[in-house]
Design a protein around this motif. Structure first.
Motif, PDB file in Angstrom:
ATOM      1  N   PHE A  48     -48.036  -5.474   6.367  1.00 15.54           N
ATOM      2  CA  PHE A  48     -47.262  -4.331   6.836  1.00 15.54           C
ATOM      3  C   PHE A  48     -46.981  -3.451   5.631  1.00 15.54           C
ATOM      4  O   PHE A  48     -46.516  -3.936   4.587  1.00 15.54           O
ATOM      5  CB  PHE A  48     -45.942  -4.808   7.459  1.00 15.54           C
ATOM      6  CG  PHE A  48     -44.975  -3.701   7.769  1.00 15.54           C
ATOM      7  CD1 PHE A  48     -45.190  -2.839   8.835  1.00 15.54           C
ATOM      8  CD2 PHE A  48     -43.834  -3.522   6.994  1.00 15.54           C
ATOM      9  CE1 PHE A  48     -44.299  -1.818   9.128  1.00 15.54           C
ATOM     10  CE2 PHE A  48     -42.932  -2.510   7.269  1.00 15.54           C
ATOM     11  CZ  PHE A  48     -43.158  -1.650   8.348  1.00 15.54           C
ATOM     12  N   SER A  49     -47.295  -2.175   5.736  1.00  9.82           N
ATOM     13  CA  SER A  49     -46.998  -1.255   4.643  1.00  9.82           C
ATOM     14  C   SER A  49     -46.001  -0.215   5.124  1.00  9.82           C
ATOM     15  O   SER A  49     -46.018   0.183   6.295  1.00  9.82           O
ATOM     16  CB  SER A  49     -48.276  -0.560   4.143  1.00  9.82           C
ATOM     17  OG  SER A  49     -48.817   0.271   5.132  1.00  9.82           O
ATOM     18  N   GLN A  50     -45.142   0.191   4.232  1.00  7.45           N
ATOM     19  CA  GLN A  50     -44.077   1.119   4.602  1.00  7.45           C
ATOM     20  C   GLN A  50     -43.798   2.064   3.431  1.00  7.45           C
ATOM     21  O   GLN A  50     -43.767   1.634   2.276  1.00  7.45           O
ATOM     22  CB  GLN A  50     -42.810   0.339   4.952  1.00  7.45           C
ATOM     23  CG  GLN A  50     -41.701   1.143   5.569  1.00  7.45           C
ATOM     24  CD  GLN A  50     -40.530   0.248   5.965  1.00  7.45           C
ATOM     25  OE1 GLN A  50     -40.052  -0.559   5.182  1.00  7.45           O
ATOM     26  NE2 GLN A  50     -40.059   0.409   7.193  1.00  7.45           N
ATOM     27  N   THR A  51     -43.598   3.336   3.727  1.00  7.64           N
ATOM     28  CA  THR A  51     -43.294   4.306   2.679  1.00  7.64           C
ATOM     29  C   THR A  51     -41.884   4.060   2.142  1.00  7.64           C
ATOM     30  O   THR A  51     -40.927   3.990   2.907  1.00  7.64           O
ATOM     31  CB  THR A  51     -43.396   5.742   3.211  1.00  7.64           C
ATOM     32  OG1 THR A  51     -44.732   5.981   3.661  1.00  7.64           O
ATOM     33  CG2 THR A  51     -43.055   6.756   2.119  1.00  7.64           C
ATOM     34  N   LYS A  72     -46.328   3.262  -1.105  1.00 10.12           N
ATOM     35  CA  LYS A  72     -46.461   2.296  -0.021  1.00 10.12           C
ATOM     36  C   LYS A  72     -46.081   0.905  -0.531  1.00 10.12           C
ATOM     37  O   LYS A  72     -46.690   0.398  -1.472  1.00 10.12           O
ATOM     38  CB  LYS A  72     -47.905   2.274   0.503  1.00 10.12           C
ATOM     39  CG  LYS A  72     -48.317   3.517   1.267  1.00 10.12           C
ATOM     40  CD  LYS A  72     -47.628   3.584   2.624  1.00 10.12           C
ATOM     41  CE  LYS A  72     -48.170   4.754   3.438  1.00 10.12           C
ATOM     42  NZ  LYS A  72     -47.491   4.861   4.754  1.00 10.12           N
ATOM     43  N   MET A  73     -45.080   0.300   0.090  1.00 11.27           N
ATOM     44  CA  MET A  73     -44.670  -1.048  -0.270  1.00 11.27           C
ATOM     45  C   MET A  73     -45.276  -2.024   0.734  1.00 11.27           C
ATOM     46  O   MET A  73     -45.286  -1.769   1.932  1.00 11.27           O
ATOM     47  CB  MET A  73     -43.140  -1.175  -0.258  1.00 11.27           C
ATOM     48  CG  MET A  73     -42.654  -2.510  -0.796  1.00 11.27           C
ATOM     49  SD  MET A  73     -40.839  -2.662  -0.734  1.00 11.27           S
ATOM     50  CE  MET A  73     -40.609  -3.049   1.005  1.00 11.27           C
ATOM     51  N   TYR A  74     -45.784  -3.147   0.224  1.00 14.50           N
ATOM     52  CA  TYR A  74     -46.489  -4.099   1.072  1.00 14.50           C
ATOM     53  C   TYR A  74     -45.683  -5.367   1.331  1.00 14.50           C
ATOM     54  O   TYR A  74     -44.962  -5.856   0.453  1.00 14.50           O
ATOM     55  CB  TYR A  74     -47.831  -4.461   0.433  1.00 14.50           C
ATOM     56  CG  TYR A  74     -48.702  -3.265   0.191  1.00 14.50           C
ATOM     57  CD1 TYR A  74     -49.364  -2.631   1.243  1.00 14.50           C
ATOM     58  CD2 TYR A  74     -48.853  -2.736  -1.087  1.00 14.50           C
ATOM     59  CE1 TYR A  74     -50.147  -1.512   1.028  1.00 14.50           C
ATOM     60  CE2 TYR A  74     -49.642  -1.615  -1.313  1.00 14.50           C
ATOM     61  CZ  TYR A  74     -50.284  -1.008  -0.245  1.00 14.50           C
ATOM     62  OH  TYR A  74     -51.050   0.108  -0.463  1.00 14.50           O
ATOM     63  N   LYS A  75     -45.838  -5.876   2.548  1.00 10.98           N
ATOM     64  CA  LYS A  75     -45.222  -7.138   2.951  1.00 10.98           C
ATOM     65  C   LYS A  75     -46.166  -7.857   3.904  1.00 10.98           C
ATOM     66  O   LYS A  75     -47.071  -7.255   4.480  1.00 10.98           O
ATOM     67  CB  LYS A  75     -43.906  -6.888   3.706  1.00 10.98           C
ATOM     68  CG  LYS A  75     -42.739  -6.394   2.886  1.00 10.98           C
ATOM     69  CD  LYS A  75     -41.491  -6.348   3.773  1.00 10.98           C
ATOM     70  CE  LYS A  75     -40.262  -5.945   2.994  1.00 10.98           C
ATOM     71  NZ  LYS A  75     -39.033  -6.039   3.845  1.00 10.98           N
ATOM     72  N   PHE A  76     -45.935  -9.164   4.090  1.00  3.16           N
ATOM     73  CA  PHE A  76     -46.565  -9.843   5.211  1.00  3.16           C
ATOM     74  C   PHE A  76     -45.827  -9.387   6.466  1.00  3.16           C
ATOM     75  O   PHE A  76     -44.599  -9.302   6.460  1.00  3.16           O
ATOM     76  CB  PHE A  76     -46.454 -11.364   5.065  1.00  3.16           C
ATOM     77  CG  PHE A  76     -47.468 -11.959   4.130  1.00  3.16           C
ATOM     78  CD1 PHE A  76     -48.820 -11.918   4.433  1.00  3.16           C
ATOM     79  CD2 PHE A  76     -47.064 -12.569   2.949  1.00  3.16           C
ATOM     80  CE1 PHE A  76     -49.761 -12.461   3.565  1.00  3.16           C
ATOM     81  CE2 PHE A  76     -47.993 -13.107   2.083  1.00  3.16           C
ATOM     82  CZ  PHE A  76     -49.345 -13.053   2.386  1.00  3.16           C
TER      83      PHE A  76
END
Length: 228
Positions: free
Chosen positions: A71-74, A84-88
């Motif tokens: 999941f990426s989120q600004t 863009k920050m990344y997470k599972f």
């Protein structure tokens, strides 16, 4: 939540109004050591944790075969720079669309949304969020320089749009995967308390204190009830 050009301009304009503290020679040396530690540990972490990454990817796919693993989120970084920050992925695929229905049920006061019993979280998501395993992909952000291992958590643009000029001081430094807020109570702490802890960190940060926070983070994650 999609962000238009007006939102971006608002973020940058507000950050430019924030306080700006010049760096001393010692602080410059500290930042060089800090970046070196970030690169070394994030690189080693990405290599050593590859088997765990594969396992988590399989678990996420088994629960929701059609959904993405990541999941990426600004987020808003240092001086208002967007990245863009990344997470599972720990939530259902349409989690962002459902946020508007839940935004007024936040368990935390202020410009931040946290909900302990968020109905959007998947079964696997509850486990990896509890242990903060969902945050591991942020090692890529650290390696790229968008984030540091230690620093204030990067906020969302919609959160920054509600910041006062005082709150915007959080954006003077590179955001981190963990910080003084996380090791001091995490989600049991309100927004303004979080701001005060972040500003305390910014004023007093040293290489030694960063190492302390990293070690304290490991201890907190082992038996914390604050993560959700």
């Amino acid at each position: 939540m999609n962000m238009n050009l007006l939102d971006k301009a608002l973020v940058v304009d507000k950050v430019n109004e924030a306080y700006n503290v010049p760096l001393s020679k010692e602080q410059v040396q500290y930042l060089m050591c800090k970046r070196s530690l970030d690169v070394i540990l994030s690189f080693l972490g990405l290599i050593l944790l590859t088997p765990l990454f594969l396992l988590l990817a399989i678990l996420i796919k088994v629960e929701d075969p059609k959904g993405p693993v990541f999941f990426s989120q600004t987020r808003v970084g240092k001086n208002g720079k967007l990245f863009k920050m990344y997470k599972f992925r720990s939530m259902v695929r349409n989690a962002e669309e459902k946020l508007s229905e839940l935004i007024h049920q936040s368990d935390v006061q202020g410009a931040m949304f946290k909900m302990k019993h968020d109905p959007r979280i998947t079964k696997v998501g509850r486990v990896i969020r509890k242990s903060s395993l969902d945050e591991l992909p942020q090692l890529l952000n650290v390696l790229r320089g968008n984030m540091s291992l230690v620093g204030p958590r990067p906020p969302l643009p919609r959160e920054v749009s509600e910041y006062t000029s005082y709150d915007l001081q959080r954006l003077q430094v590179v955001p981190g995967c963990t910080g003084l807020w996380q090791v001091s109570g995490r989600n049991s702490i309100g927004f303004q308390e979080m701001v005060e802890l972040d500003l305390k960190y910014i004023r007093e940060r040293t290489f030694k204190k960063d190492l302390y926070i990293l070690l304290k983070t490991v201890k907190v994650l082992v038996g914390s009830d604050d993560a959700y």
